[in-house]
Design a protein around this motif. Structure first.
Motif, PDB file in Angstrom:
ATOM      1  N   LEU A 100       0.820  -1.219   0.000  1.00 40.22           N
ATOM      2  CA  LEU A 100       0.000   0.000   0.000  1.00 40.22           C
ATOM      3  C   LEU A 100       0.853   1.268   0.000  1.00 40.22           C
ATOM      4  CD1 LEU A 100      -2.737  -1.213   2.503  1.00 40.22           C
ATOM      5  CD2 LEU A 100      -3.050  -0.742   0.056  1.00 40.22           C
TER       6      LEU A 100
ATOM      7  N   GLY B 260      -4.903  -3.162   6.043  1.00 44.50           N
ATOM      8  CA  GLY B 260      -5.757  -2.111   5.504  1.00 44.50           C
ATOM      9  C   GLY B 260      -6.176  -1.102   6.552  1.00 44.50           C
TER      10      GLY B 260
ATOM     11  N   ALA C  24      -3.179   1.035   7.550  1.00 41.64           N
ATOM     12  CA  ALA C  24      -2.888   1.977   6.475  1.00 41.64           C
ATOM     13  C   ALA C  24      -3.845   3.160   6.534  1.00 41.64           C
ATOM     14  CB  ALA C  24      -2.983   1.275   5.118  1.00 41.64           C
TER      15      ALA C  24
ATOM     16  N   LEU D 199      -9.676  -5.313   1.764  1.00 42.75           N
ATOM     17  CA  LEU D 199      -8.402  -5.999   1.566  1.00 42.75           C
ATOM     18  C   LEU D 199      -8.482  -7.442   2.065  1.00 42.75           C
ATOM     19  CD1 LEU D 199      -5.573  -5.571   0.488  1.00 42.75           C
ATOM     20  CD2 LEU D 199      -4.868  -4.825   2.766  1.00 42.75           C
TER      21      LEU D 199
ATOM     22  N   LEU E 297      -2.825  -6.500  -5.584  1.00 45.13           N
ATOM     23  CA  LEU E 297      -3.585  -5.309  -5.224  1.00 45.13           C
ATOM     24  C   LEU E 297      -3.888  -4.494  -6.472  1.00 45.13           C
ATOM     25  CD1 LEU E 297      -2.269  -3.668  -1.926  1.00 45.13           C
ATOM     26  CD2 LEU E 297      -4.381  -4.902  -2.345  1.00 45.13           C
TER      27      LEU E 297
ATOM     28  N   ARG F  77      -5.997   7.921  -2.325  1.00 43.84           N
ATOM     29  CA  ARG F  77      -4.894   7.119  -1.812  1.00 43.84           C
ATOM     30  C   ARG F  77      -4.603   5.925  -2.720  1.00 43.84           C
ATOM     31  NH1 ARG F  77      -1.195   9.384   1.419  1.00 43.84           N
ATOM     32  NH2 ARG F  77      -2.205  10.610   3.058  1.00 43.84           N
ATOM     33  N   LEU F  78      -5.640   5.326  -3.251  1.00 40.80           N
ATOM     34  CA  LEU F  78      -5.443   4.164  -4.109  1.00 40.80           C
ATOM     35  C   LEU F  78      -4.701   4.525  -5.382  1.00 40.80           C
ATOM     36  CD1 LEU F  78      -8.853   2.278  -3.786  1.00 40.80           C
ATOM     37  CD2 LEU F  78      -6.677   1.754  -2.691  1.00 40.80           C
TER      38      LEU F  78
ATOM     39  N   VAL G 171      -1.125   3.555  -5.122  1.00 42.78           N
ATOM     40  CA  VAL G 171      -0.763   2.157  -4.857  1.00 42.78           C
ATOM     41  C   VAL G 171      -0.203   1.539  -6.131  1.00 42.78           C
ATOM     42  CG1 VAL G 171      -1.654  -0.103  -4.232  1.00 42.78           C
ATOM     43  CG2 VAL G 171      -2.462   1.932  -3.022  1.00 42.78           C
TER      44      VAL G 171
END
Length: 317
Positions: free
Chosen positions: A51, A253, A256, A274, A289, A313-314, A317
């Protein structure tokens, strides 16, 4: 196979001198051997690394750790704080499963016995400070030492005694969870924790920040003293490949989300998404992921607004 050894009775010898013993040997022919990476610290750190965070893994590994350590570092985990034994092998869980899913298991602690030699204060100084210390299942002496050190240094503690609860006495259990900012258990461990501490739920909540209880397909509950219990539904799936590691993925998760300063509910939703991703893959660190997949899972379960709140945020990743 059964063998028995007996001694001819002599009336002049007291009866307790006579011994009758037997041994039994079981042998299995295995159709398949699966060797997979694991360990709660490694599983959680692996998820945090994927992550984009910078987790520091603390623990004791064996002289066979080189390949595993390289794998973890390649996936974003700082392994410099891992103590590598010169004589023992890394702890491992060996399980034989038959066609009806009955299991016979053995746990080898190995290098875990050296974990109490690790100085968390030195690690924190070398890392330039730690934002949170999760104390998971480890050698009990090491768990107690790390907890005490974190409190002394003013570092928030996430207590996660899990499998070690059965080995801990009342005083040890109390010391591990008292003053924890976050407390993780599953439903079974929640009941065992109350039994081990001797505290009521109200007394325990008065000593911790937030108690997170994972409940499998029923999701997660977050409980705080003086507040309503918050229930977060699980992200559903029709395809469970392997339940091993789902709880560790939830923690990755959730932690994070905390690092990203999300509210606990949002962090728990992300942890559930997750966890379901891991449920659908075999092994604890073999999952992929995909940001779009995580966002879609969250949208289906918690709504489009919830998905939009995690998308920034994703994207990283």
């Amino acid at each position: 196979m059964r063998a028995a050894a007996t001694e001819r009775r002599n009336p002049s010898v007291p009866p307790w001198r006579y011994v009758s013993c037997s041994t039994r040997t079981l042998s299995f022919l295995a159709d398949r051997l699966d060797v997979r990476r694991g360990g709660v610290a490694a599983n959680i750190a692996f998820g945090l690394g994927l992550l984009g965070l910078d987790p520091v893994m603390v623990g004791a590994a064996g002289l066979d750790f080189a390949e595993y350590g390289a794998w973890l570092r390649a996936n974003g985990v700082d392994t410099r704080a891992v103590r590598v034994s010169e004589t023992l092998h890394t702890a491992r869980f060996v399980c034989t499963t038959d066609q009806d899913q009955n299991q016979i298991a053995t746990f080898y602690a190995g290098a875990m016995a050296e974990a109490p030699r690790i100085d968390l204060a030195e690690i924190a100084e070398r890392a330039g400070g730690l934002r949170l210390v999760l104390v998971g299942a480890d050698d009990p002496e090491a768990m107690l030492r790390h907890t005490a050190t974190a409190h002394r240094l003013g570092i928030p503690v996430a207590a996660d005694p899990s499998q070690q609860l059965a080995r801990l006495d009342r005083e040890q259990t109390r010391r591990l969870v008292d003053r924890a900012t976050w407390l993780f258990t599953n439903e079974y461990e929640a009941a065992l924790l109350l039994e081990r501490t001797g505290w009521s739920e109200e007394e325990l909540l008065g000593r911790v920040g937030t108690w997170i209880t994972t409940r499998g397909a029923d999701g997660v509950t977050l409980t705080r003293a003086g507040a309503d219990r918050l229930a977060v539904p699980a992200v559903p799936t029709e395809r469970i490949a392997d339940p091993t590691g789902a709880g560790d993925a939830f923690r990755s998760g959730f932690l994070a989300g905390l690092a990203w300063q999300w509210p606990p509910q949002q962090a728990a939703r992300f942890g559930c998404a997750l966890a379901t991703t891991v449920l659908e893959s075999v092994g604890t660190q073999e999952y992929k992921l995909l940001p779009s997949d995580l966002a879609a899972r969250i949208a289906r379960t918690y709504g489009d607004d919830a998905a939009r709140s995690v998308e920034p945020r994703l994207a990283d990743v």
